[in-house]
Design a protein around this motif. Structure first.
Motif, PDB file in Angstrom:
ATOM      1  N   ALA A  25       0.823  -1.207   0.000  1.00  0.00           N
ATOM      2  CA  ALA A  25       0.000   0.000   0.000  1.00  0.00           C
ATOM      3  C   ALA A  25       0.856   1.255   0.000  1.00  0.00           C
ATOM      4  CB  ALA A  25      -0.935  -0.010   1.200  1.00  0.00           C
ATOM      5  N   LYS A  26       2.046   1.199   0.548  1.00  0.00           N
ATOM      6  CA  LYS A  26       2.887   2.396   0.595  1.00  0.00           C
ATOM      7  C   LYS A  26       3.410   2.776  -0.781  1.00  0.00           C
ATOM      8  CE  LYS A  26       7.059  -0.137   1.664  1.00  0.00           C
ATOM      9  NZ  LYS A  26       8.073  -0.454   2.577  1.00  0.00           N
ATOM     10  N   ASP A  27       3.340   1.853  -1.754  1.00  0.00           N
ATOM     11  CA  ASP A  27       3.857   2.116  -3.084  1.00  0.00           C
ATOM     12  C   ASP A  27       2.822   2.719  -4.031  1.00  0.00           C
ATOM     13  OD1 ASP A  27       6.306   1.099  -2.346  1.00  0.00           O
ATOM     14  OD2 ASP A  27       5.826  -0.922  -3.000  1.00  0.00           O
ATOM     15  N   TYR A  28       1.579   2.766  -3.645  1.00  0.00           N
ATOM     16  CA  TYR A  28       0.579   3.286  -4.572  1.00  0.00           C
ATOM     17  C   TYR A  28       0.647   4.813  -4.612  1.00  0.00           C
ATOM     18  CZ  TYR A  28      -2.725   4.640  -0.878  1.00  0.00           C
ATOM     19  OH  TYR A  28      -3.342   5.226   0.179  1.00  0.00           O
ATOM     20  N   PRO A  29       0.171   5.400  -5.701  1.00  0.00           N
ATOM     21  CA  PRO A  29       0.267   6.859  -5.857  1.00  0.00           C
ATOM     22  C   PRO A  29      -0.531   7.605  -4.796  1.00  0.00           C
ATOM     23  CG  PRO A  29      -0.472   5.794  -7.890  1.00  0.00           C
ATOM     24  CD  PRO A  29      -0.434   4.751  -6.836  1.00  0.00           C
ATOM     25  N   SER A  30       0.045   8.669  -4.283  1.00  0.00           N
ATOM     26  CA  SER A  30      -0.660   9.474  -3.279  1.00  0.00           C
ATOM     27  C   SER A  30      -1.324  10.693  -3.912  1.00  0.00           C
ATOM     28  CB  SER A  30       0.297   9.908  -2.165  1.00  0.00           C
ATOM     29  OG  SER A  30       1.365  10.653  -2.719  1.00  0.00           O
ATOM     30  N   THR A  31      -0.950  11.031  -5.123  1.00  0.00           N
ATOM     31  CA  THR A  31      -1.554  12.165  -5.827  1.00  0.00           C
ATOM     32  C   THR A  31      -1.927  11.730  -7.235  1.00  0.00           C
ATOM     33  OG1 THR A  31       0.570  12.954  -6.645  1.00  0.00           O
ATOM     34  CG2 THR A  31      -0.183  13.858  -4.533  1.00  0.00           C
ATOM     35  N   LYS A  77      -3.329   2.233 -12.986  1.00  0.00           N
ATOM     36  CA  LYS A  77      -3.802   0.857 -12.784  1.00  0.00           C
ATOM     37  C   LYS A  77      -4.392   0.633 -11.395  1.00  0.00           C
ATOM     38  CE  LYS A  77      -0.275  -0.642 -15.984  1.00  0.00           C
ATOM     39  NZ  LYS A  77       0.962  -1.366 -16.174  1.00  0.00           N
ATOM     40  N   TYR A  78      -4.521   1.695 -10.625  1.00  0.00           N
ATOM     41  CA  TYR A  78      -5.050   1.605  -9.258  1.00  0.00           C
ATOM     42  C   TYR A  78      -6.471   2.150  -9.202  1.00  0.00           C
ATOM     43  CZ  TYR A  78      -0.307   0.722  -7.665  1.00  0.00           C
ATOM     44  OH  TYR A  78       0.930   0.183  -7.463  1.00  0.00           O
ATOM     45  N   TYR A  79      -7.311   1.453  -8.451  1.00  0.00           N
ATOM     46  CA  TYR A  79      -8.685   1.885  -8.216  1.00  0.00           C
ATOM     47  C   TYR A  79      -8.900   1.996  -6.713  1.00  0.00           C
ATOM     48  CZ  TYR A  79      -9.680   0.827 -13.081  1.00  0.00           C
ATOM     49  OH  TYR A  79      -9.683   0.830 -14.447  1.00  0.00           O
ATOM     50  N   LYS A  80      -9.300   3.182  -6.273  1.00  0.00           N
ATOM     51  CA  LYS A  80      -9.628   3.408  -4.867  1.00  0.00           C
ATOM     52  C   LYS A  80     -11.132   3.622  -4.804  1.00  0.00           C
ATOM     53  CE  LYS A  80      -7.208   6.588  -2.913  1.00  0.00           C
ATOM     54  NZ  LYS A  80      -6.622   7.744  -2.198  1.00  0.00           N
ATOM     55  N   LEU A  81     -11.834   2.716  -4.130  1.00  0.00           N
ATOM     56  CA  LEU A  81     -13.294   2.724  -4.110  1.00  0.00           C
ATOM     57  C   LEU A  81     -13.816   2.794  -2.685  1.00  0.00           C
ATOM     58  CD1 LEU A  81     -13.767  -0.199  -6.644  1.00  0.00           C
ATOM     59  CD2 LEU A  81     -13.751   2.245  -7.162  1.00  0.00           C
ATOM     60  N   GLU A 107      -4.959  -3.237 -10.885  1.00  0.00           N
ATOM     61  CA  GLU A 107      -5.424  -4.033 -12.019  1.00  0.00           C
ATOM     62  C   GLU A 107      -4.545  -3.751 -13.224  1.00  0.00           C
ATOM     63  OE1 GLU A 107      -9.655  -4.963 -13.904  1.00  0.00           O
ATOM     64  OE2 GLU A 107      -9.028  -2.888 -14.208  1.00  0.00           O
ATOM     65  N   GLU A 108      -4.005  -4.814 -13.783  1.00  0.00           N
ATOM     66  CA  GLU A 108      -3.202  -4.716 -14.985  1.00  0.00           C
ATOM     67  C   GLU A 108      -3.778  -5.692 -16.004  1.00  0.00           C
ATOM     68  OE1 GLU A 108       1.468  -5.069 -16.273  1.00  0.00           O
ATOM     69  OE2 GLU A 108       0.946  -4.786 -14.180  1.00  0.00           O
ATOM     70  N   PRO A 109      -3.895  -5.290 -17.283  1.00  0.00           N
ATOM     71  CA  PRO A 109      -4.462  -6.197 -18.298  1.00  0.00           C
ATOM     72  C   PRO A 109      -3.734  -7.543 -18.327  1.00  0.00           C
ATOM     73  CG  PRO A 109      -4.148  -4.002 -19.212  1.00  0.00           C
ATOM     74  CD  PRO A 109      -3.502  -4.002 -17.853  1.00  0.00           C
ATOM     75  N   ASN A 110      -4.514  -8.592 -18.482  1.00  0.00           N
ATOM     76  CA  ASN A 110      -4.000  -9.965 -18.597  1.00  0.00           C
ATOM     77  C   ASN A 110      -3.274 -10.458 -17.349  1.00  0.00           C
ATOM     78  OD1 ASN A 110      -4.933 -10.098 -21.316  1.00  0.00           O
ATOM     79  ND2 ASN A 110      -3.140  -8.915 -21.917  1.00  0.00           N
TER      80      ASN A 110
END
Length: 122
Positions: A25-31, A77-81, A107-110
């Protein structure tokens, strides 16, 4: 077989650490998040939410059911819901309290989707 056990355990530990680091989780984009307009009507976002609930249920041995989407954001490729859920055993009850959760999915294709986190939303 007994002599292979330590090697297998070490391999599993290394692979687990690598997988955790790859989707930490620390690697996902913050902005740079873009709001998904009309998220409750976007079937792809709903599918991702249902995936997140299923992954959480399997990991935590829980029985949450999807109720609805509140809002969603995408960043590459990130979805925050933000979603609401109820417990499966409460589905036929009246006036059941639903619970809000925030989830992050990669989520990445394939490739299989990856649940980064699933947490209470206050």
């Amino acid at each position: 077989m007994a002599s292979r056990l330590p090697s297998l355990l070490l391999l599993v530990a290394v692979l687990s650490a690598a997988a955790h680091h790859a989707y930490s989780a620390k690697d996902y984009p913050s902005t740079g998040w873009t709001r998904i307009k009309g998220v409750e009507e976007q079937q792809h976002a709903v599918d991702i939410a249902r995936f997140a609930i299923g992954a959480y249920n399997r990991k935590m041995d829980d029985s949450l059911l999807f109720v609805r989407m509140i809002r969603g954001y995408v960043n590459g490729k990130y979805y925050k819901l933000t979603i609401t859920c109820i417990q499966r055993e409460d589905r036929y009850e009246e006036n059941v309290k639903d619970w809000k959760y925030e989830t992050l999915v990669y989520e990445e294709p394939n490739m299989p989707r990856q649940l980064i986190y699933f947490k209470d939303f206050f």
